[in-house]
Design an enzyme around this catalytic site. Sequence first.
Site, PDB file in Angstrom:
ATOM      1  N   LYS A 191      -1.877   4.574  -8.147  1.00  0.00           N
ATOM      2  CA  LYS A 191      -3.340   4.505  -8.145  1.00  0.00           C
ATOM      3  C   LYS A 191      -3.956   5.724  -7.470  1.00  0.00           C
ATOM      4  O   LYS A 191      -5.101   6.087  -7.754  1.00  0.00           O
ATOM      5  CB  LYS A 191      -3.838   3.203  -7.510  1.00  0.00           C
ATOM      6  CG  LYS A 191      -3.360   2.941  -6.081  1.00  0.00           C
ATOM      7  CD  LYS A 191      -4.202   3.598  -5.006  1.00  0.00           C
ATOM      8  CE  LYS A 191      -3.576   3.412  -3.649  1.00  0.00           C
ATOM      9  NZ  LYS A 191      -4.358   4.049  -2.557  1.00  0.00           N
TER      10      LYS A 191
ATOM     11  N   SER B  65     -11.942   7.166   0.737  1.00  0.00           N
ATOM     12  CA  SER B  65     -10.747   7.576   0.008  1.00  0.00           C
ATOM     13  C   SER B  65     -10.543   9.078   0.074  1.00  0.00           C
ATOM     14  O   SER B  65     -11.318   9.854  -0.488  1.00  0.00           O
ATOM     15  CB  SER B  65     -10.847   7.135  -1.461  1.00  0.00           C
ATOM     16  OG  SER B  65      -9.818   7.726  -2.218  1.00  0.00           O
TER      17      SER B  65
ATOM     18  N   GLY C  65      -2.072  -2.937  -0.901  1.00  0.00           N
ATOM     19  CA  GLY C  65      -3.297  -3.592  -1.341  1.00  0.00           C
ATOM     20  C   GLY C  65      -4.528  -2.769  -1.042  1.00  0.00           C
ATOM     21  O   GLY C  65      -4.462  -1.696  -0.441  1.00  0.00           O
TER      22      GLY C  65
END
Length: 340
Positions: A189, A252, A134
């Site tokens: 992703k 990220s 998630g």
Amino acid sequence: MKKMCVIGAGSWGSALALSLHKNNHKVFMWTRDNEQVKEINDTRKNSKFLPEIIFPEDLIVSNDLEEVIKDSRIIVIAVPSQAVRSVCKQIKPFVSSNQILVDVAKGLEKGTGLRLSDVVKEELPNNPYVALSGPSHAEEVSKFMPTTLVAACEKIEYAQEVQDAFMSPSLRVYTNPDIIGVELGGALKNIIAFGAGMCDGLGYGDNTKAALMTRGIAEIGRLGVAMGANVNTFTGLAGIGDLIVTCTSIHSRNRRAGILMGQGKTLQETLDEVQMVVEGITATEVAYKVSRDLNIDMPITEAIYSVLYQGANPNEAVLELMTRTKKHEMEEVVNNGLFK
């Protein structure tokens, strides 16, 4: 109070250990790095990965696998995706079949193309397995900022037990039986996030990133359904949710690596600067090969692969994406089934 253990003391493993500790579990954390064990036990800080966090005195850090694993109800495997198999081999002598394995890595195994649940099952076939995924950055979870995750297992009772172990006012956990979709959403992703960073590095704007993310989730869905996932999973936390946070966040490392390559750095220069595992780089290679084997159209993945592994210029890769043959946006629906 139940004993829980976390295998791996990187940023994500540490954040999850803190979350379990906050829920009054007896938490052990393992790392093979003797200096890291000493630093955390002596200073209560993990300076490389979570420098702002003070670890509780009773959160035990050790390099003794048997001590950490013995009597733990849940074993969290928090190592990079390409280390999952070797870690499973290491812990196998100490694991009993009644312990739940929770994998939190997001990737596909290089060479085999396997999802991580398949990797773990090959090494530890008798244990319940749950994938926990998630939109979640360790830096925020470690500070107990509101976050949502999804626990996936074909046997929902194990997903619910993991849900109960981690749930808190700052960490909400949902369950999902679609382990294929949850794992693929988390792995794929990272490819799109790398591409989003590359667009940032090239100086492109919000329009470009929105297009990349939207068409990226379509790619993820196409490959996911071909591999047996439920398409609806990709509209949830492990799909679009994780995609959003990884494509847009300063935390990220996939986006950061993409930015550096968009700015003209080589792959090796990028890895040297980031100094952490960038899962999207390996995921691009694996997904590219799997999509070719399954004959699934993944133009964004192909473009990123060409930059990473074929020496393509990032600007030229974007131009090729923009000048492909024209299409109907809802082609997947028109041609008898979403994402097929």
